[in-house]
Design a protein around this motif. Sequence first.
Motif, PDB file in Angstrom:
ATOM      1  N   VAL A 259       0.851  -1.192   0.000  1.00 27.09           N
ATOM      2  CA  VAL A 259       0.000   0.000   0.000  1.00 27.09           C
ATOM      3  C   VAL A 259       0.889   1.245   0.000  1.00 27.09           C
ATOM      4  O   VAL A 259       1.718   1.419   0.907  1.00 27.09           O
ATOM      5  N   PRO A 260       0.750   2.122  -0.979  1.00 22.95           N
ATOM      6  CA  PRO A 260       1.576   3.342  -1.037  1.00 22.95           C
ATOM      7  C   PRO A 260       1.465   4.157   0.252  1.00 22.95           C
ATOM      8  O   PRO A 260       0.426   4.162   0.913  1.00 22.95           O
ATOM      9  N   ASP A 261       2.534   4.860   0.582  1.00 27.03           N
ATOM     10  CA  ASP A 261       2.590   5.614   1.837  1.00 27.03           C
ATOM     11  C   ASP A 261       1.536   6.708   1.932  1.00 27.03           C
ATOM     12  O   ASP A 261       1.175   7.136   3.037  1.00 27.03           O
ATOM     13  N   ASP A 262       1.046   7.193   0.801  1.00 27.54           N
ATOM     14  CA  ASP A 262       0.065   8.278   0.848  1.00 27.54           C
ATOM     15  C   ASP A 262      -1.370   7.776   1.061  1.00 27.54           C
ATOM     16  O   ASP A 262      -2.314   8.568   1.067  1.00 27.54           O
ATOM     17  N   ILE A 263      -1.538   6.473   1.229  1.00 31.01           N
ATOM     18  CA  ILE A 263      -2.851   5.899   1.535  1.00 31.01           C
ATOM     19  C   ILE A 263      -2.869   5.499   3.006  1.00 31.01           C
ATOM     20  O   ILE A 263      -2.044   4.697   3.445  1.00 31.01           O
ATOM     21  N   PRO A 264      -3.782   6.048   3.813  1.00 31.24           N
ATOM     22  CA  PRO A 264      -3.841   5.696   5.236  1.00 31.24           C
ATOM     23  C   PRO A 264      -4.047   4.195   5.435  1.00 31.24           C
ATOM     24  O   PRO A 264      -4.838   3.559   4.729  1.00 31.24           O
ATOM     25  N   LEU A 265      -3.320   3.658   6.400  1.00 37.04           N
ATOM     26  CA  LEU A 265      -3.354   2.220   6.666  1.00 37.04           C
ATOM     27  C   LEU A 265      -3.439   1.976   8.163  1.00 37.04           C
ATOM     28  O   LEU A 265      -2.715   2.610   8.949  1.00 37.04           O
ATOM     29  N   THR A 266      -4.304   1.068   8.573  1.00 33.99           N
ATOM     30  CA  THR A 266      -4.338   0.635   9.969  1.00 33.99           C
ATOM     31  C   THR A 266      -4.784  -0.818  10.003  1.00 33.99           C
ATOM     32  O   THR A 266      -4.930  -1.463   8.960  1.00 33.99           O
ATOM     33  N   THR A 267      -5.019  -1.335  11.215  1.00 31.78           N
ATOM     34  CA  THR A 267      -5.403  -2.732  11.359  1.00 31.78           C
ATOM     35  C   THR A 267      -6.725  -2.844  12.117  1.00 31.78           C
ATOM     36  O   THR A 267      -7.119  -1.949  12.863  1.00 31.78           O
ATOM     37  N   LYS A 396      -0.920   6.443  12.367  1.00 25.55           N
ATOM     38  CA  LYS A 396      -1.015   7.756  11.716  1.00 25.55           C
ATOM     39  C   LYS A 396      -2.464   8.199  11.454  1.00 25.55           C
ATOM     40  O   LYS A 396      -2.777   9.388  11.618  1.00 25.55           O
ATOM     41  N   PRO A 397      -3.379   7.295  11.043  1.00 26.54           N
ATOM     42  CA  PRO A 397      -4.760   7.752  10.825  1.00 26.54           C
ATOM     43  C   PRO A 397      -5.423   8.347  12.059  1.00 26.54           C
ATOM     44  O   PRO A 397      -6.370   9.121  11.955  1.00 26.54           O
ATOM     45  N   GLY A 399      -3.741  10.185  14.267  1.00 30.32           N
ATOM     46  CA  GLY A 399      -2.955  11.337  14.704  1.00 30.32           C
ATOM     47  C   GLY A 399      -2.009  11.038  15.849  1.00 30.32           C
ATOM     48  O   GLY A 399      -1.639  11.925  16.607  1.00 30.32           O
ATOM     49  N   LEU A 400      -1.615   9.756  15.971  1.00 29.43           N
ATOM     50  CA  LEU A 400      -0.729   9.343  17.063  1.00 29.43           C
ATOM     51  C   LEU A 400       0.639   8.968  16.519  1.00 29.43           C
ATOM     52  O   LEU A 400       0.796   8.623  15.351  1.00 29.43           O
ATOM     53  N   ASN A 401       1.628   9.015  17.418  1.00 26.52           N
ATOM     54  CA  ASN A 401       2.974   8.557  17.082  1.00 26.52           C
ATOM     55  C   ASN A 401       3.369   7.434  18.023  1.00 26.52           C
ATOM     56  O   ASN A 401       2.954   7.415  19.181  1.00 26.52           O
ATOM     57  N   SER A 402       4.172   6.527  17.541  1.00 25.65           N
ATOM     58  CA  SER A 402       4.634   5.414  18.380  1.00 25.65           C
ATOM     59  C   SER A 402       5.795   5.867  19.260  1.00 25.65           C
ATOM     60  O   SER A 402       6.378   6.909  19.035  1.00 25.65           O
TER      61      SER A 402
END
Length: 402
Positions: A259-267, A396-397, A399-402
């Motif tokens: 999945v390209p980086d400009d597409i939001p991704l989560t689980t 990222k979707p 608005g959090l950082n690890s």
Amino acid sequence: MTTKAPRGVRLVIALTGRRNAGKSSLINAITGQDIAIVSDHPGTTTDPVAKQYELLPIGPVTFYDTAGLDDEGELGELRIKATRKILWRSDVAVVVISEQGITEYEKTLIEEIKELEIPFIVVFNKCDIAPPTEKDIAYCQENNLQYRITSATTGTDVDAVKDAIIDIAPPEIKRDPVLAGDLINEGDWVVCVVPIDLAAPKGRLILPQVQVLREILDCDAIGITVKEREIDEALANLHRKPALVITDSQVVMSVAGDVPDDIPLTTFSTLFARYKGDLDLLVAGAEAIDQLEDGDTILMGEACSHHAVADDIGRVKIPRWLSQYTGKELQFEFYSGHDFPDDLERFKLAIHCGACMLNRTEMLRRIKECNRRGVPVTNYGVAISKLQGVLERVLKPFGLNS
């Protein structure tokens, strides 16, 4: 009236009190059905009895009729333990008072419920036999306790008890829960990546996937479901970029590469981490993975009991990935269903499943208890994303950082 809503999204209401206080009669009166055995003999209810009900405007709830907490003997102690387990995962408690009124026993019970931070009401049952005394009413007023006076036998003011339960229900229960609905808009394309492995139920999708897909439809968005090997083709054939890609955590690393980086991704599991728990705390808990040492014991929490297969995510894959990531000799202990250990202090880390079969109150209480005991806690999806090196991206979707 009942509903097919998943168990994990139901408000849990526990009726508790001494034996023969009329808990069974009251739950029958509230639901309008004879689902609990009623008898004048103390101790008739031996094990918690669950009744699913539609309590409007809240929606689907589960009432638990519990054994009396003043039960006696060795078997009585087991019944009390079972009752306390129900209380521990309840959203609301109803303290049922018999014709004996409020004694030291009820006062101790009320303090215990307060310590658990469970909203509750006091219900003086059997008002047809013995109305509450002025002393009992004064006790409730002096301690700012909500109370109602009713008779389950005659039906007097049973609706007032229902209204009080609705009034004290936690605010998050009254709000429509959100999995991914705040991340997408009407008309958006959402790609769901669903691998079919040995653990996948034949002919069905697992509950988190079903709930997310339903929410996509409720948002009037367009859901596309593919296996991980089909993600490239799916993205290539879309007329525009999807607003979000949601993947099963087990394949998150390969999907992140496709999945390209400009597409939001989560689980799916990350969505459930905030839906059922506290995403910030679960992300912070994952950082403890980097501090694990040889011989440390990891608690693996599973919300449902199931037969473990060869590639079981909680019992096989995560332990293997953890050992590979840390290079340490680690010990793992597994707790399923509503079982959770009392001696949490001996664990260096707790890793919980997505909790789709638990209500939010129970999951939050587990997180809170781990933190109170100094045990970092995270969930399957967050832990896997960290172990696979993609945690920052799946957060990222939100608005959090690890």
